[in-house]
Design a protein around this motif. Sequence first.
Motif, short mmCIF file in Angstrom:
data_model
loop_
_atom_site.label_atom_id
_atom_site.label_comp_id
_atom_site.label_asym_id
_atom_site.label_seq_id
_atom_site.Cartn_x
_atom_site.Cartn_y
_atom_site.Cartn_z
N LEU A 39 0.83 -1.22 0.00
CA LEU A 39 0.00 0.00 0.00
C LEU A 39 0.87 1.27 0.00
N THR A 40 2.04 1.16 0.61
CA THR A 40 2.96 2.31 0.62
C THR A 40 3.37 2.69 -0.80
N TYR A 41 3.55 1.67 -1.63
CA TYR A 41 3.92 1.92 -3.03
C TYR A 41 2.87 2.80 -3.71
N GLU A 42 1.59 2.51 -3.45
CA GLU A 42 0.50 3.31 -4.04
C GLU A 42 0.43 4.69 -3.40
N LEU A 43 0.52 4.71 -2.09
CA LEU A 43 0.31 5.97 -1.35
C LEU A 43 1.39 7.01 -1.64
N THR A 44 2.58 6.53 -2.05
CA THR A 44 3.69 7.46 -2.26
C THR A 44 3.85 7.87 -3.73
N ARG A 45 2.90 7.48 -4.57
CA ARG A 45 3.00 7.77 -6.00
C ARG A 45 3.27 9.24 -6.32
N ASP A 46 2.68 10.15 -5.51
CA ASP A 46 2.80 11.58 -5.82
C ASP A 46 3.75 12.32 -4.88
N LEU A 47 4.64 11.61 -4.21
CA LEU A 47 5.58 12.31 -3.32
C LEU A 47 6.48 13.21 -4.16
N PRO A 48 6.79 14.39 -3.63
CA PRO A 48 7.69 15.28 -4.38
C PRO A 48 9.10 14.68 -4.48
N LEU A 49 9.77 15.01 -5.58
CA LEU A 49 11.14 14.53 -5.81
C LEU A 49 12.08 15.73 -5.89
N VAL A 50 13.31 15.54 -5.45
CA VAL A 50 14.32 16.59 -5.64
C VAL A 50 15.39 16.06 -6.59
N GLU A 51 15.91 17.01 -7.39
CA GLU A 51 16.95 16.62 -8.33
C GLU A 51 18.29 16.54 -7.60
N VAL A 52 19.05 15.49 -7.86
CA VAL A 52 20.38 15.34 -7.24
C VAL A 52 21.37 14.94 -8.34
N GLU A 53 22.64 15.10 -8.04
CA GLU A 53 23.68 14.62 -8.97
C GLU A 53 24.21 13.30 -8.44
N VAL A 54 24.50 12.39 -9.33
CA VAL A 54 25.03 11.09 -8.90
C VAL A 54 26.13 10.68 -9.89
N GLU A 55 27.14 10.01 -9.33
CA GLU A 55 28.22 9.56 -10.19
C GLU A 55 28.11 8.05 -10.39
N THR A 56 27.86 7.63 -11.59
CA THR A 56 27.83 6.20 -11.88
C THR A 56 29.28 5.76 -12.10
N PRO A 57 29.58 4.49 -12.27
CA PRO A 57 30.97 4.10 -12.57
C PRO A 57 31.47 4.72 -13.88
N LEU A 58 30.55 5.24 -14.72
CA LEU A 58 30.95 5.75 -16.03
C LEU A 58 30.86 7.26 -16.19
N ALA A 59 29.93 7.89 -15.49
CA ALA A 59 29.72 9.32 -15.75
C ALA A 59 28.94 9.96 -14.63
N ARG A 60 28.97 11.30 -14.62
CA ARG A 60 28.14 12.06 -13.69
C ARG A 60 26.79 12.30 -14.37
N THR A 61 25.70 12.16 -13.59
CA THR A 61 24.38 12.35 -14.18
C THR A 61 23.44 12.92 -13.13
N LYS A 62 22.23 13.26 -13.60
CA LYS A 62 21.22 13.77 -12.66
C LYS A 62 20.26 12.64 -12.30
N GLY A 63 19.79 12.66 -11.07
CA GLY A 63 18.78 11.69 -10.65
C GLY A 63 17.73 12.40 -9.81
N ARG A 64 16.71 11.69 -9.38
CA ARG A 64 15.66 12.29 -8.54
C ARG A 64 15.45 11.41 -7.32
N MET A 65 15.28 12.05 -6.20
CA MET A 65 15.12 11.30 -4.94
C MET A 65 14.00 11.86 -4.08
N VAL A 66 13.45 10.97 -3.24
CA VAL A 66 12.43 11.35 -2.26
C VAL A 66 13.14 11.87 -1.02
N ARG A 67 12.61 12.93 -0.40
CA ARG A 67 13.16 13.41 0.88
C ARG A 67 12.47 12.65 2.01
#
Length: 209
Positions: A39-67
């Motif tokens: 039920l948490t999966y459904e209830l959190t569908r519209d949670l706000p996301l913040v943009e973050v930077e993340v470094e993969t083993p290959l490159a730097r990229t942007k991602g989105r995360m829940v606070r």
Amino acid sequence: MPLHLVEHPLVQHKLTMLRDKETGPKEFRELVEELALLLTYELTRDLPLVEVEVETPLARTKGRMVRGERVSVIPILRAGLGMLGGVLKLLPAARVGHIGLYRDPETLEPVQYYGKFPPSLAEGGPAIVLDPMLATGGSAAAAVDLLRRRGARDLRFMCLVATREGIERVEKHHPEVAIYAAAVDPGLNEHAYIVPGLGDAGDRLFGTR
Ligand code: PRP
Ligand code: URA
């Protein structure tokens, strides 16, 4: 706010196992936790996301995360406690508050005996109230009243089995609260137990009577 009835096959399967009177406390606890996670999966569908930077083993990229630390989770004691582990598996950084309520057997009205809340509640992030049973709606409405007085704004109520009467009581007093449920059962018996329901959720979780 519309009711969110979660009819996913896995939810319905686990709910049917939960209803079975032969299901003992160990399995009952596991099922309640798994259902809360789904039920948490459904209830959190519209949670706000913040943009973050993340470094993969290959490159730097942007991602989105829940606070996650902005989310408050508030189980109603006792039975809501059974759902907490499932919610925290998906929102491990959430802050946890507790409300102690029991239904007076004569009046059926809720009586509060405990309350302790994290600062995230008054900061206005999503607040998720947990209780497997929404019967007359008295306990849910009292919990929401209390949390609103403590500053909660984005309130969501997660239960497993609800009744139309319980949903209407919460909606009447708190139309802004989103309700998530796995089932809406036909009604209540003379002791205000949900029928068919699943019996006394607290007793089945903790092996009391
Ligand atoms: C149950 C349930 C809800 C409440 C629902 O708790 O867990 O909190 O009843 O009924 P309502 O919608 O008519 O208010 P109970 O009072 O049995 O306490 P417990 O969890 O400690 O067993
Ligand atoms: N509380 C429960 O645990 N079960 C019900 O059916 C109603 C209230």
